[in-house]
Every structure is written in structure tokens, then in C-alpha cells.
Design an enzyme around this catalytic site. Structure first.
Site, PDB file in Angstrom:
ATOM      1  CE  LYS A 154      45.179  30.315  38.798  1.00  0.00           C
ATOM      2  NZ  LYS A 154      44.020  30.766  37.942  1.00  0.00           N
TER       3      LYS A 154
HETATM    4  P1  NAD Z   1      49.281  35.545  29.647  1.00  0.00           P
HETATM    5  O1  NAD Z   1      50.622  34.836  30.192  1.00  0.00           O
HETATM    6  O2  NAD Z   1      48.671  35.007  28.494  1.00  0.00           O
HETATM    7  O3  NAD Z   1      49.560  37.256  29.584  1.00  0.00           O
HETATM    8  C1  NAD Z   1      49.953  37.777  30.861  1.00  0.00           C
HETATM    9  C2  NAD Z   1      50.440  39.312  30.159  1.00  0.00           C
HETATM   10  O4  NAD Z   1      50.587  40.132  31.252  1.00  0.00           O
HETATM   11  C3  NAD Z   1      51.638  38.901  29.305  1.00  0.00           C
HETATM   12  O5  NAD Z   1      51.271  39.913  28.128  1.00  0.00           O
HETATM   13  C4  NAD Z   1      52.765  39.814  30.281  1.00  0.00           C
HETATM   14  O6  NAD Z   1      53.688  40.404  29.737  1.00  0.00           O
HETATM   15  C5  NAD Z   1      51.784  40.624  31.123  1.00  0.00           C
HETATM   16  N1  NAD Z   1      52.473  41.173  32.358  1.00  0.00           N
HETATM   17  C6  NAD Z   1      53.171  40.487  33.199  1.00  0.00           C
HETATM   18  N2  NAD Z   1      53.663  41.288  33.942  1.00  0.00           N
HETATM   19  C7  NAD Z   1      53.363  42.501  33.634  1.00  0.00           C
HETATM   20  C8  NAD Z   1      53.302  43.985  34.459  1.00  0.00           C
HETATM   21  N3  NAD Z   1      53.901  43.782  35.565  1.00  0.00           N
HETATM   22  N4  NAD Z   1      52.872  44.798  33.787  1.00  0.00           N
HETATM   23  C9  NAD Z   1      52.072  44.774  32.582  1.00  0.00           C
HETATM   24  N5  NAD Z   1      51.875  43.358  32.140  1.00  0.00           N
HETATM   25  C10 NAD Z   1      52.574  42.516  32.518  1.00  0.00           C
HETATM   26  O7  NAD Z   1      48.314  35.302  31.018  1.00  0.00           O
HETATM   27  P2  NAD Z   1      46.608  35.528  30.988  1.00  0.00           P
HETATM   28  O8  NAD Z   1      46.195  34.081  30.842  1.00  0.00           O
HETATM   29  O9  NAD Z   1      46.443  36.431  30.166  1.00  0.00           O
HETATM   30  O10 NAD Z   1      46.360  35.784  32.425  1.00  0.00           O
HETATM   31  C11 NAD Z   1      46.402  37.179  32.840  1.00  0.00           C
HETATM   32  C12 NAD Z   1      45.427  37.372  34.106  1.00  0.00           C
HETATM   33  O11 NAD Z   1      43.964  37.004  33.522  1.00  0.00           O
HETATM   34  C13 NAD Z   1      45.960  36.441  35.093  1.00  0.00           C
HETATM   35  O12 NAD Z   1      45.513  37.359  36.549  1.00  0.00           O
HETATM   36  C14 NAD Z   1      45.229  35.329  35.252  1.00  0.00           C
HETATM   37  O13 NAD Z   1      44.878  34.635  36.074  1.00  0.00           O
HETATM   38  C15 NAD Z   1      43.795  36.019  34.462  1.00  0.00           C
HETATM   39  N6  NAD Z   1      42.845  34.989  34.066  1.00  0.00           N
HETATM   40  C16 NAD Z   1      43.421  34.344  32.852  1.00  0.00           C
HETATM   41  C17 NAD Z   1      42.316  33.409  32.398  1.00  0.00           C
HETATM   42  C18 NAD Z   1      42.894  32.852  31.222  1.00  0.00           C
HETATM   43  O14 NAD Z   1      41.941  31.930  30.649  1.00  0.00           O
HETATM   44  N7  NAD Z   1      43.853  32.691  30.486  1.00  0.00           N
HETATM   45  C19 NAD Z   1      40.880  33.327  33.003  1.00  0.00           C
HETATM   46  C20 NAD Z   1      40.610  34.043  34.168  1.00  0.00           C
HETATM   47  C21 NAD Z   1      41.635  34.840  34.635  1.00  0.00           C
END
Ligand code: NAD
Length: 419
Positions: free
Chosen positions: A109
Site C-alpha cells: 500500500k
Molecule cells: P473514493 O475516493 O472514490 O471515495 C471515498 C468516498 O468516501 C468519497 O465519496 C468521500 O466523500 C467519502 N468519505 C470520506 N470520508 C467520509 C466520512 N467520514 N463519512 C462518509 N463518507 C466519507 O475512494 P474508494 O476508492 O471508493 O475507497 C473507499 C474505501 O474502499 C476505502 O476504504 C478503500 O480502501 C476501499 N477500497 C477501494 C477499492 C478501489 O478499487 N477503489 C478497492 C478495495 C477497497
């Protein structure tokens, strides 16, 4: 919300989850010593000339937790609260996650402590390129392959791919995944995490004999993972009654119009003020009566203080580490079925693996091919974890960790210790 004290330090929680699963597996101490801790931790200083002419120094990290089963693999996060411990936790979870879905990758990461919402495109590009050059000794298609995570996207990956390729003298698309399609990205990668989340929810519904039609859904975090999971659940006939992002939460008991909400979020950058919805606060959102609660934001959002308020039948962890071990125990005793992160959100890394395979072969697949293979991988992983859960009578999280950790332990035993 993020890792600020020992009590809610994500890395401490990751180690606690490791020990719980390793104990049930009966893993010997030597094997634990070999696989529990990160192989490499790099902290770098990233100076960037900002648009106003001054130089700002960012702190950044790349952690390789494991390369036992293949190249280290994991996303890159840009967030003001990124810490080294958070990145170590996320890298650790990547190792077990890749093993749960049985793809030949280890875990890694990256993170940069920055506030991307207050940076221009040009500042983000300079930050990304300088960070890439700082971590050059670690990354490469056979070594360590970054991907998007919170507040990074396909454009970020394109800059990394270009910076890395320029140092080698030719295009090397396989150094990152989650790239734009025109640079060797895979069809289906952008929606892979949300799609994978939905496959695991469908499998859980089958196991619990719950219908998907008219099931009520609450999604915390409306970014890549959360919004796509919401869209696909909406398409499958479920009713998404509440969603939130970092700016606020919106609720409609009859179901939100998800395609329009995604349209508004894309245009305006927030969900707050969506027509035909009422605002609620973050605490109320987690306590809504619903069938599926999908935490899709950051770590530690369901903890000892709020877990007993959760009324969902299924908690599907699209985010990494959204439920603390203390909250896990409360959810378990309240009969909530938890689909743990290293299973639930593994669709992202699975299609990243497909993207890497396509880049290595210079041969690209149809979208339907990607979806079919993803569905197979996710449903097999769900079935494998469920089997351990039922046979060993352990919570789903421990079962998933047992599967992942067990596979890494087997690989390390076969490889032995060098030299
Ligand atoms: P992203 O940046 O696309 O979206 C994150 C979202 O969370 C945004 O809409 C933001 O406004 C919101 N957010 C931030 N703080 C917040 C809060 N306190 N309350 C409510 N909403 C809040 O990120 P993502 O890629 O969707 O990642 C989100 C989660 O999914 C993370 O934990 C990430 O590690 C996990 N994840 C993502 C992927 C991927 O392929 N993108 C894969 C596996 C896991």
C-alpha cells in the site's frame, strides 16, 4: 475516525485480527514471525512547488507487506490523515485479501499525507510524479504494482505509468492497474470493487435466504466503491434509502434515485442537497433500519460506541477496516452477518490482476469476460470462507483471515528461509 490513538490504530487492529486467525489455525511461532510483519517500509519526503510558487513538503509512504506469493500489490491513498501505521495496516490486509481470492500477488500500500481536495490538477500531477520517482526502487510489474485508492484515480495511475516508463525508455503499462483503458487499463476495472461487493452480498443473501428485491440498503461513502455498489444494488431491485459522503448524508425511506445521485455527485462533488431526500447525520445513518449496511469510506467507522446501534442484517465491508474488533464482537452477538473487507472488496484487486495479466500478454478481454471471471472468483472465495465459518464455527472475518493467512503460511513454508 482514522488512526490517531493506540485504541483505534488500524495497524494494531490488523495485528489483532492476524493473531485471532493464527490462533485458530494453530500457526507455529516461526511461521508467524515470517509472515506477520511488512517486508519493506519506505518513508519519503516529497517536495512540490505549489501554484503560488512556494515549496511544500509532503510525507509519503510505500509499504510492501508480502511478496511471498507474487509481486506486492496495493493501492495508493491521498488523504490528510494518512499515517505510516494506516498504510502498514492496509498493506497487511492486501496480503490476506489476495490470498483469499487466490490470485498470485502479495500485499502492499502507498499513502501521501495531503489534502487533494485543496490542490490543483497541476499540483497533484507534480506530487504524483515526484512520489513515483521517490519510490522507483520498489515498484515495477514484477515487484510492486500500485492502483487507485481513496482520492486517487485512473489519471493518478496514468502519471505514475508515464513517470516510471520515462525512466526505463519505453511504455510499461503493467507497473500500475486502474489505468485509463487507452493506456492498457482493463474494461470493468473502474466498477470492479463495487461489483465484487454486490456478488458477495448476493451470495450472503442466498446463504441467509434473504431476497434482494426491495431489500433496503444504506451506503456510507459515495466514491468509487460505494457509488457503484449502490448503483448495482439499485439495478438488482434493492432500495438504497441513505448514502453519505464526507460532506453529509441524504435519506429517503422510499429509496433514492441512485443514477441521478451519481450524476449530481459527479457534477457538484457532493450528495448533500439532493432533491427528494432529507438530510440526516452520520450517527443516524449507521443506525438506520436496513437489510444491508455498506461502509465504503474509511477505517474504524463502526466501533465499540456505535456498533450496538447497527440494525442491518448484513454489513458488507466495501471499505478496508471499517469495523473494529470490539465492534465485531457486538455485531456478532447481535446476529449481524458481516462480510469482511478482505473478501467483500476483493473485486478491485481481482480485476487489477486481470488488468496486469492483459498488460503482460498485450491481449485484451471483452467486458463480459471480465465480469464472468470476477463473478467466479468472488463466489468461489465467498463459498470457501463460508465453509470455514460453518465448519470451524468462527466469525466470517476470522474465517477469511484463516483462509488468506493459511495460504500465505503454506507458501512461506514451501519456499523456506533465504539464505
Ligand atoms: P473514493 O475516493 O472514490 O471515495 C471515498 C468516498 O468516501 C468519497 O465519496 C468521500 O466523500 C467519502 N468519505 C470520506 N470520508 C467520509 C466520512 N467520514 N463519512 C462518509 N463518507 C466519507 O475512494 P474508494 O476508492 O471508493 O475507497 C473507499 C474505501 O474502499 C476505502 O476504504 C478503500 O480502501 C476501499 N477500497 C477501494 C477499492 C478501489 O478499487 N477503489 C478497492 C478495495 C477497497
Amino acid at each position: 475516525m482514522l488512526t490517531t490513538t493506540k485504541a483505534d490504530n488500524a495497524y494494531e487492529l490488523a495485528l489483532e485480527n492476524f493473531d485471532a486467525a493464527a490462533d485458530v489455525l494453530g500457526l507455529d511461532n516461526d511461521t508467524r514471525e515470517m509472515i506477520k510483519y511488512p517486508e519493506r517500509v519506505l518513508t519519503v519526503t516529497v517536495p512540490v512547488r505549489m501554484d503560488d510558487g512556494h515549496i511544500h513538503r509532503f510525507e509519503a509512504y510505500r509499504v510492501q507487506h508480502s511478496s511471498v506469493r507474487g509481486p506486492a500489490k496495493g493501492g495508493l491513498r491521498y488523504h490528510p490523515q494518512v499515517t505510516l501505521d494506516e498504510v502498514k495496516a492496509l498493506a497487511t490486509w492486501m496480503t490476506w485479501k489476495c490470498a483469499v481470492v487466490n490470485i498470485p500477488f502479495g500485499g502492499a500500500k502507498g499513502g501521501v499525507t495531503c489534502d487533494p481536495k485543496h490542490m490543483s490538477q497541476s499540483e497533484l500531477e507534480h506530487l504524483t510524479r515526484r512520489y513515483t520517482s521517490a519510490i522507483l526502487p520498489l515498484i515495477g510489474p514484477q515487484q510492486d504494482i500500485p492502483a487507485p485508492d481513496v482520492y486517487t484515480n485512473s489519471q493518478t495511475m496514468a502519471w505514475i505509468m508515464d513517470t516510471y516508463s520515462m525512466t526505463k525508455g519505453y511504455a510499461i503499462p503493467g507497473v500500475v492497474t486502474g489505468k485509463p483503458i487507452s493506456l492498457g487499463g482493463s474494461l470493468g476495472r473502474n466498477e470492479a470493487t463495487g461489483r465484487g461487493v454486490v456478488y458477495t452480498i448476493l451470495s450472503a443473501c442466498q446463504h441467509l435466504h434473504l431476497p434482494i428485491k426491495d431489500a433496503t440498503v444504506v451506503v456510507q461513502g459515495f466514491g468509487n466503491a460505494g457509488s457503484i455498489a449502490a448503483q448495482l444494488l439499485h439495478d438488482a431491485g434493492a432500495k438504497v434509502i441513505a448514502v453519505s459522503d464526507s460532506t453529509g448524508c441524504v435519506y429517503n425511506k422510499d429509496g433514492l434515485n441512485i443514477p441521478e445521485l451519481i450524476h449530481m455527485k459527479t457534477l457538484c462533488g457532493h450528495v448533500e442537497g439532493f432533491p427528494e431526500s432529507e438530510p440526516i447525520d452520520a450517527k443516524q445513518l449507521l443506525a438506520l433500519d436496513c437489510d444491508f449496511l455498506v461502509p465504503a469510506a474509511l477505517e474504524n467507522t463502526i466501533h465499540a460506541e456505535n456498533a450496538s446501534a447497527v440494525r442491518a442484517k448484513i454489513v458488507a465491508e466495501a471499505a478496508n477496516g471499517p469495523v473494529t474488533p470490539a465492534a465485531d464482537r457486538i455485531l456478532e452477538s447481535n446476529g449481524v452477518f458481516v462480510i469482511p473487507d478482505i473478501l467483500c472488496n476483493a473485486g478491485g484487486v481481482t480485476v487489477s490482476y486481470f488488468e496486469w495479466v492483459q498488460d503482460e500478454q498485450h491481449l485484451f478481454w471483452e467486458a463480459q469476460d471480465v465480469y464472468n471471471r470476477l463473478e467466479r472468483v468472488m463466489k468461489t472465495a465467498f463459498r470457501d470462507v463460508l465453509k470455514i465459518h460453518l465448519e470451524k464455527k468462527v466469525p466470517m472475518r476470522i474465517a477469511a483471515n484463516m483462509l488468506g493467512i493459511g495460504r500465505v503460511a503454506e507458501a512461506v513454508k514451501l519456499r523456506g528461509i533465504y539464505p
